[in-house]
Design a protein around this motif. Structure first.
Motif, PDB file in Angstrom:
ATOM      1  N   ASP A  62     -67.395  45.325 -51.599  1.00 47.10           N
ATOM      2  CA  ASP A  62     -68.749  44.777 -51.463  1.00 47.10           C
ATOM      3  C   ASP A  62     -69.622  45.740 -50.671  1.00 47.10           C
ATOM      4  O   ASP A  62     -70.757  46.043 -51.066  1.00 47.10           O
ATOM      5  CB  ASP A  62     -68.730  43.434 -50.707  1.00 47.10           C
ATOM      6  CG  ASP A  62     -68.131  42.285 -51.483  1.00 47.10           C
ATOM      7  OD1 ASP A  62     -68.115  42.343 -52.726  1.00 47.10           O
ATOM      8  OD2 ASP A  62     -67.689  41.320 -50.840  1.00 47.10           O
ATOM      9  N   LEU A  63     -69.110  46.184 -49.540  1.00 47.14           N
ATOM     10  CA  LEU A  63     -69.873  47.090 -48.681  1.00 47.14           C
ATOM     11  C   LEU A  63     -70.185  48.395 -49.389  1.00 47.14           C
ATOM     12  O   LEU A  63     -71.312  48.905 -49.288  1.00 47.14           O
ATOM     13  CB  LEU A  63     -69.125  47.360 -47.375  1.00 47.14           C
ATOM     14  CG  LEU A  63     -69.105  46.201 -46.391  1.00 47.14           C
ATOM     15  CD1 LEU A  63     -68.224  46.527 -45.193  1.00 47.14           C
ATOM     16  CD2 LEU A  63     -70.507  45.866 -45.927  1.00 47.14           C
ATOM     17  N   GLN A  64     -69.228  48.943 -50.104  1.00 49.38           N
ATOM     18  CA  GLN A  64     -69.449  50.191 -50.833  1.00 49.38           C
ATOM     19  C   GLN A  64     -70.551  50.008 -51.882  1.00 49.38           C
ATOM     20  O   GLN A  64     -71.438  50.847 -52.016  1.00 49.38           O
ATOM     21  CB  GLN A  64     -68.152  50.669 -51.495  1.00 49.38           C
ATOM     22  CG  GLN A  64     -68.291  51.962 -52.260  1.00 49.38           C
ATOM     23  CD  GLN A  64     -68.711  53.124 -51.384  1.00 49.38           C
ATOM     24  OE1 GLN A  64     -68.321  53.217 -50.231  1.00 49.38           O
ATOM     25  NE2 GLN A  64     -69.542  53.997 -51.926  1.00 49.38           N
ATOM     26  N   MET A  65     -70.493  48.911 -52.623  1.00 54.86           N
ATOM     27  CA  MET A  65     -71.501  48.643 -53.645  1.00 54.86           C
ATOM     28  C   MET A  65     -72.880  48.449 -53.024  1.00 54.86           C
ATOM     29  O   MET A  65     -73.883  48.915 -53.568  1.00 54.86           O
ATOM     30  CB  MET A  65     -71.099  47.418 -54.475  1.00 54.86           C
ATOM     31  CG  MET A  65     -69.890  47.674 -55.354  1.00 54.86           C
ATOM     32  SD  MET A  65     -69.274  46.202 -56.179  1.00 54.86           S
ATOM     33  CE  MET A  65     -70.537  45.940 -57.410  1.00 54.86           C
ATOM     34  N   MET A  66     -72.936  47.779 -51.876  1.00 57.80           N
ATOM     35  CA  MET A  66     -74.222  47.575 -51.200  1.00 57.80           C
ATOM     36  C   MET A  66     -74.779  48.896 -50.690  1.00 57.80           C
ATOM     37  O   MET A  66     -75.978  49.146 -50.786  1.00 57.80           O
ATOM     38  CB  MET A  66     -74.086  46.558 -50.071  1.00 57.80           C
ATOM     39  CG  MET A  66     -73.898  45.149 -50.581  1.00 57.80           C
ATOM     40  SD  MET A  66     -74.035  43.849 -49.348  1.00 57.80           S
ATOM     41  CE  MET A  66     -72.868  44.329 -48.119  1.00 57.80           C
ATOM     42  N   HIS A 118     -79.669  54.132 -53.565  1.00 58.72           N
ATOM     43  CA  HIS A 118     -80.487  54.224 -54.778  1.00 58.72           C
ATOM     44  C   HIS A 118     -81.906  53.712 -54.523  1.00 58.72           C
ATOM     45  O   HIS A 118     -82.885  54.334 -54.931  1.00 58.72           O
ATOM     46  CB  HIS A 118     -79.841  53.434 -55.920  1.00 58.72           C
ATOM     47  CG  HIS A 118     -80.668  53.389 -57.151  1.00 58.72           C
ATOM     48  ND1 HIS A 118     -80.812  54.462 -57.995  1.00 58.72           N
ATOM     49  CD2 HIS A 118     -81.429  52.392 -57.678  1.00 58.72           C
ATOM     50  CE1 HIS A 118     -81.622  54.140 -58.984  1.00 58.72           C
ATOM     51  NE2 HIS A 118     -82.000  52.883 -58.822  1.00 58.72           N
ATOM     52  N   ARG A 119     -82.007  52.599 -53.823  1.00 61.64           N
ATOM     53  CA  ARG A 119     -83.323  52.030 -53.553  1.00 61.64           C
ATOM     54  C   ARG A 119     -84.144  52.922 -52.622  1.00 61.64           C
ATOM     55  O   ARG A 119     -85.355  53.039 -52.791  1.00 61.64           O
ATOM     56  CB  ARG A 119     -83.197  50.620 -52.975  1.00 61.64           C
ATOM     57  CG  ARG A 119     -82.775  49.609 -54.011  1.00 61.64           C
ATOM     58  CD  ARG A 119     -82.660  48.205 -53.454  1.00 61.64           C
ATOM     59  NE  ARG A 119     -82.386  47.267 -54.514  1.00 61.64           N
ATOM     60  CZ  ARG A 119     -83.300  46.744 -55.325  1.00 61.64           C
ATOM     61  NH1 ARG A 119     -84.561  47.074 -55.189  1.00 61.64           N
ATOM     62  NH2 ARG A 119     -82.955  45.894 -56.269  1.00 61.64           N
ATOM     63  N   LEU A 157     -80.180  44.323 -47.567  1.00 61.31           N
ATOM     64  CA  LEU A 157     -78.924  45.077 -47.656  1.00 61.31           C
ATOM     65  C   LEU A 157     -78.564  45.702 -46.315  1.00 61.31           C
ATOM     66  O   LEU A 157     -77.395  45.679 -45.913  1.00 61.31           O
ATOM     67  CB  LEU A 157     -79.031  46.156 -48.737  1.00 61.31           C
ATOM     68  CG  LEU A 157     -79.080  45.651 -50.177  1.00 61.31           C
ATOM     69  CD1 LEU A 157     -79.441  46.775 -51.140  1.00 61.31           C
ATOM     70  CD2 LEU A 157     -77.777  44.986 -50.582  1.00 61.31           C
ATOM     71  N   GLU A 158     -79.546  46.254 -45.624  1.00 57.75           N
ATOM     72  CA  GLU A 158     -79.283  46.846 -44.305  1.00 57.75           C
ATOM     73  C   GLU A 158     -78.718  45.802 -43.352  1.00 57.75           C
ATOM     74  O   GLU A 158     -77.751  46.063 -42.630  1.00 57.75           O
ATOM     75  CB  GLU A 158     -80.569  47.442 -43.712  1.00 57.75           C
ATOM     76  CG  GLU A 158     -81.025  48.703 -44.368  1.00 57.75           C
ATOM     77  CD  GLU A 158     -82.393  49.167 -43.903  1.00 57.75           C
ATOM     78  OE1 GLU A 158     -82.680  50.360 -44.074  1.00 57.75           O
ATOM     79  OE2 GLU A 158     -83.180  48.344 -43.383  1.00 57.75           O
ATOM     80  N   ASN A 159     -79.308  44.618 -43.358  1.00 54.77           N
ATOM     81  CA  ASN A 159     -78.841  43.546 -42.480  1.00 54.77           C
ATOM     82  C   ASN A 159     -77.443  43.080 -42.862  1.00 54.77           C
ATOM     83  O   ASN A 159     -76.592  42.856 -41.993  1.00 54.77           O
ATOM     84  CB  ASN A 159     -79.820  42.373 -42.496  1.00 54.77           C
ATOM     85  CG  ASN A 159     -79.470  41.340 -41.456  1.00 54.77           C
ATOM     86  OD1 ASN A 159     -79.314  41.672 -40.281  1.00 54.77           O
ATOM     87  ND2 ASN A 159     -79.342  40.097 -41.873  1.00 54.77           N
ATOM     88  N   PRO A 217     -70.541  42.156 -60.391  1.00 55.40           N
ATOM     89  CA  PRO A 217     -71.713  42.801 -59.783  1.00 55.40           C
ATOM     90  C   PRO A 217     -72.202  42.050 -58.545  1.00 55.40           C
ATOM     91  O   PRO A 217     -71.929  40.871 -58.358  1.00 55.40           O
ATOM     92  CB  PRO A 217     -72.756  42.738 -60.902  1.00 55.40           C
ATOM     93  CG  PRO A 217     -72.366  41.550 -61.718  1.00 55.40           C
ATOM     94  CD  PRO A 217     -70.858  41.474 -61.631  1.00 55.40           C
ATOM     95  N   LEU A 218     -72.966  42.757 -57.717  1.00 54.41           N
ATOM     96  CA  LEU A 218     -73.622  42.133 -56.561  1.00 54.41           C
ATOM     97  C   LEU A 218     -74.709  41.193 -57.062  1.00 54.41           C
ATOM     98  O   LEU A 218     -75.344  41.457 -58.093  1.00 54.41           O
ATOM     99  CB  LEU A 218     -74.275  43.187 -55.671  1.00 54.41           C
ATOM    100  CG  LEU A 218     -73.370  44.139 -54.922  1.00 54.41           C
ATOM    101  CD1 LEU A 218     -74.212  45.200 -54.203  1.00 54.41           C
ATOM    102  CD2 LEU A 218     -72.495  43.401 -53.935  1.00 54.41           C
ATOM    103  N   ILE A 219     -74.927  40.123 -56.321  1.00 52.09           N
ATOM    104  CA  ILE A 219     -76.036  39.238 -56.678  1.00 52.09           C
ATOM    105  C   ILE A 219     -77.341  39.928 -56.300  1.00 52.09           C
ATOM    106  O   ILE A 219     -77.397  40.739 -55.378  1.00 52.09           O
ATOM    107  CB  ILE A 219     -75.930  37.860 -55.995  1.00 52.09           C
ATOM    108  CG1 ILE A 219     -75.916  37.975 -54.476  1.00 52.09           C
ATOM    109  CG2 ILE A 219     -74.763  37.086 -56.509  1.00 52.09           C
ATOM    110  CD1 ILE A 219     -76.046  36.658 -53.756  1.00 52.09           C
ATOM    111  N   GLY A 220     -78.359  39.631 -57.005  1.00 53.30           N
ATOM    112  CA  GLY A 220     -79.676  40.185 -56.717  1.00 53.30           C
ATOM    113  C   GLY A 220     -80.649  39.052 -56.460  1.00 53.30           C
ATOM    114  O   GLY A 220     -80.288  37.892 -56.483  1.00 53.30           O
ATOM    115  N   TYR A 221     -81.856  39.423 -56.227  1.00 53.34           N
ATOM    116  CA  TYR A 221     -82.924  38.418 -56.127  1.00 53.34           C
ATOM    117  C   TYR A 221     -84.230  39.045 -56.504  1.00 53.34           C
ATOM    118  O   TYR A 221     -84.363  40.217 -56.661  1.00 53.34           O
ATOM    119  CB  TYR A 221     -82.985  37.780 -54.732  1.00 53.34           C
ATOM    120  CG  TYR A 221     -83.391  38.699 -53.600  1.00 53.34           C
ATOM    121  CD1 TYR A 221     -82.442  39.317 -52.839  1.00 53.34           C
ATOM    122  CD2 TYR A 221     -84.733  38.912 -53.312  1.00 53.34           C
ATOM    123  CE1 TYR A 221     -82.794  40.141 -51.803  1.00 53.34           C
ATOM    124  CE2 TYR A 221     -85.086  39.731 -52.282  1.00 53.34           C
ATOM    125  CZ  TYR A 221     -84.130  40.357 -51.522  1.00 53.34           C
ATOM    126  OH  TYR A 221     -84.490  41.172 -50.508  1.00 53.34           O
TER     127      TYR A 221
END
Length: 167
Positions: A9-13, A19-20, A64-66, A163-167
């Protein structure tokens, strides 16, 4: 409260965050600058849309940072015959008379439409630690619940396919 997340999870975040920051942020800033050049900002839909998208990206970056900063890394330590994280579980829902298959995941990967249930959701929480043949009660709230039976467990691992959830 800290979110319990896997190393995957952390790696994907972190990858999404990079990327962002590196790719999307400059593109979105350029889109705002171009839209601003179209003239009157009070009636400039392109400018409003570009600003909105830039702000959405900045909000996701902060989120994501938080999450990364406050995360507690967990690993699945379930036995081979019990339900753990990333296991696919076939469950018989007694009230419905139906069989469903779920995969228990972390909160950052949940998607009920794909059968990915958070370990903190009522069904996910109730499933953890159960064995084939176990009948258990899923408490939705203090007034509502239902019984289910574990029919099969397919051991899984966090391979990054959810995949990670988005919003």
């Amino acid at each position: 409260m800290h979110d319990e997340l896997t190393a995957q999870d952390l790696q994907m975040m972190k990858e999404e965050l990079d990327h962002r920051r590196i790719v999307l942020r400059p593109q979105l800033l350029e889109a705002v600058k171009e839209a601003r050049a179209f003239g009157d900002l009070s009636e400039n839909f392109e400018y409003k849309a570009a600003k909105q998208e830039k702000n959405r990206n900045e909000s996701r970056i902060r989120y994501l940072e938080n999450m990364i900063k406050t995360a507690v890394v967990i690993r699945d330590r379930s036995a081979d015959d019990t339900v753990g994280l990333y296991d696919k579980v076939t469950v018989f829902l007694e009230d419905e008379g139906e069989t469903e298959t779920y995969q228990v995941v972390t909160t950052m990967r949940q998607n009920a439409l794909l059968g990915l249930l958070s370990k903190e959701a009522p069904m996910g929480k109730a499933l953890l630690g159960k064995k084939v043949g176990d009948r258990f009660y899923v408490e939705v709230n203090e007034n509502v619940g239902y019984y289910a039976v574990v029919r099969a467990i397919e051991k899984g691992q966090d391979d990054g396919s959810a995949p990670l959830i988005g919003y």
